[in-house]
Design an enzyme around this catalytic site. Structure first.
Site, PDB file in Angstrom:
ATOM      1  N   LYS A   1       1.161   4.452  -2.746  1.00 35.28           N
ATOM      2  CA  LYS A   1       0.921   5.850  -2.403  1.00 35.28           C
ATOM      3  C   LYS A   1       2.171   6.707  -2.623  1.00 35.28           C
ATOM      4  O   LYS A   1       2.061   7.905  -2.901  1.00 35.28           O
ATOM      5  CB  LYS A   1       0.425   5.967  -0.968  1.00 35.28           C
ATOM      6  CG  LYS A   1      -0.972   5.386  -0.773  1.00 35.28           C
ATOM      7  CD  LYS A   1      -1.984   6.022  -1.718  1.00 35.28           C
ATOM      8  CE  LYS A   1      -3.398   5.548  -1.475  1.00 35.28           C
ATOM      9  NZ  LYS A   1      -4.381   6.182  -2.391  1.00 35.28           N
TER      10      LYS A   1
ATOM     11  N   TYR B   1       0.830  -1.207   0.000  1.00 33.49           N
ATOM     12  CA  TYR B   1       0.000   0.000   0.000  1.00 33.49           C
ATOM     13  C   TYR B   1       0.863   1.255   0.000  1.00 33.49           C
ATOM     14  O   TYR B   1       0.636   2.184  -0.790  1.00 33.49           O
ATOM     15  CB  TYR B   1      -0.929  -0.001   1.218  1.00 33.49           C
ATOM     16  CG  TYR B   1      -1.711   1.276   1.414  1.00 33.49           C
ATOM     17  CD1 TYR B   1      -2.852   1.531   0.664  1.00 33.49           C
ATOM     18  CD2 TYR B   1      -1.315   2.228   2.354  1.00 33.49           C
ATOM     19  CE1 TYR B   1      -3.577   2.699   0.834  1.00 33.49           C
ATOM     20  CE2 TYR B   1      -2.029   3.397   2.536  1.00 33.49           C
ATOM     21  CZ  TYR B   1      -3.163   3.627   1.776  1.00 33.49           C
ATOM     22  OH  TYR B   1      -3.866   4.793   1.951  1.00 33.49           O
TER      23      TYR B   1
END
Length: 271
Positions: A164, A160
């Site tokens: 990002k 994740y």
């Protein structure tokens, strides 16, 4: 350059992905209250229809809905068509995203590909589609919702934060190239925010200290202020500004020690 502002308007349209919950819903509510017409994008058609009716009834704005799974080509294509056709979209908020409650070494190609397609690929496609018309009009803005997690590998084994990091870097780079055309691109990098995000991912956040949580409405307010200021990156709240400074400048070995988010770790009790 004409700045995009949240002032009341009867002509401007905003398109928000992941619009039915959390930060996306907070953007929808705030922008509708400021008079923006809205294009809402989400997978849950029933929930989105109720949201659209409520916003129109309360604020008197026009609302359109697009039911789309942005981890698919068809879903992205449907939103791209709206960004290039119909009333011009002056503000795109790329909010849709997911995390996985599993370590990479226990993950699957299917799950990781879906994460990348939603968190990265969809952001790329929709930003490109929006900028094609915005730069021609020399007016508009894009807010790509990223995360403080993108400034460091704070979730061992999780992809994740890597996704990002791409969103933040991408937005900074594209924002610099769009500026001469009167268009703004900004990465919004909140910390832990009270939304349905962690619940949907099955991530237990019960041990997260109360002081670390942000309210989605506050995140949106600060994002719009930073957009008006022309910032390329917005980090809401002083506490997360300090956290980002630490992530950027602390020795790597120290970060390894203090990384406490364990959703991506592999231990004897995690399979």
């Amino acid at each position: 350059m004409t700045p995009v502002t949240p002032d009341r308007t009867t002509e401007r349209w905003a398109l928000i992905t992941g619009a039915t919950a959390g930060i996306g819903a907070a953007f929808a509510s705030r922008l509708a209250s400021d008079g923006w017409h809205l294009v809402l994008v989400a997978r849950d058609a029933t929930r989105m229809a109720a949201q659209a009716a409520e916003l129109t009834g309360r604020h008197g704005v026009e609302t359109e809905t697009i039911t789309a799974d942005l981890s698919t080509d068809d879903g992205c294509a449907a939103v791209e068509r709206r960004l290039t056709d119909g009333p011009p979209v002056e503000l795109l908020v790329n909010n849709a995203g997911i995390s996985l409650n599993k370590p990479f070494l226990r993950s699957s190609v299917q799950d990781e590909t879906r994460l990348l397609r939603l968190n990265v690929h969809a952001v790329l496609r929709l930003t490109l589609a929006a900028l094609a018309t915005m730069t021609e009009r020399r007016s508009g803005a894009v807010i790509n919702v990223s995360s403080v997690a993108g400034f460091g590998a704070v979730m061992p084994g999780s992809t994740y934060s890597a996704s990002k990091a791409w969103v933040t870097n991408f937005s900074e780079s594209v924002g610099q190239s769009a500026r001469p055309f009167g268009v703004r691109v900004m990465a919004l990098c909140p910390g832990y925010t009270r939304t349905e995000f962690h619940q949907r991912a099955g991530i237990d956040m019960s041990k997260t200290p109360e002081w670390m949580w942000l309210e989605a409405t506050d995140v949106v307010d600060e994002a719009l202020r930073d957009l008006r200021k022309g910032k390329l990156v917005s980090v809401p709240s002083w506490k997360y500004k300090l956290a980002v400074a630490g992530l950027r400048h602390a020795p790597r070995r120290l970060l390894d020690v203090v990384s406490r988010d364990t959703r991506g770790r592999i231990g004897r009790d995690r399979h």
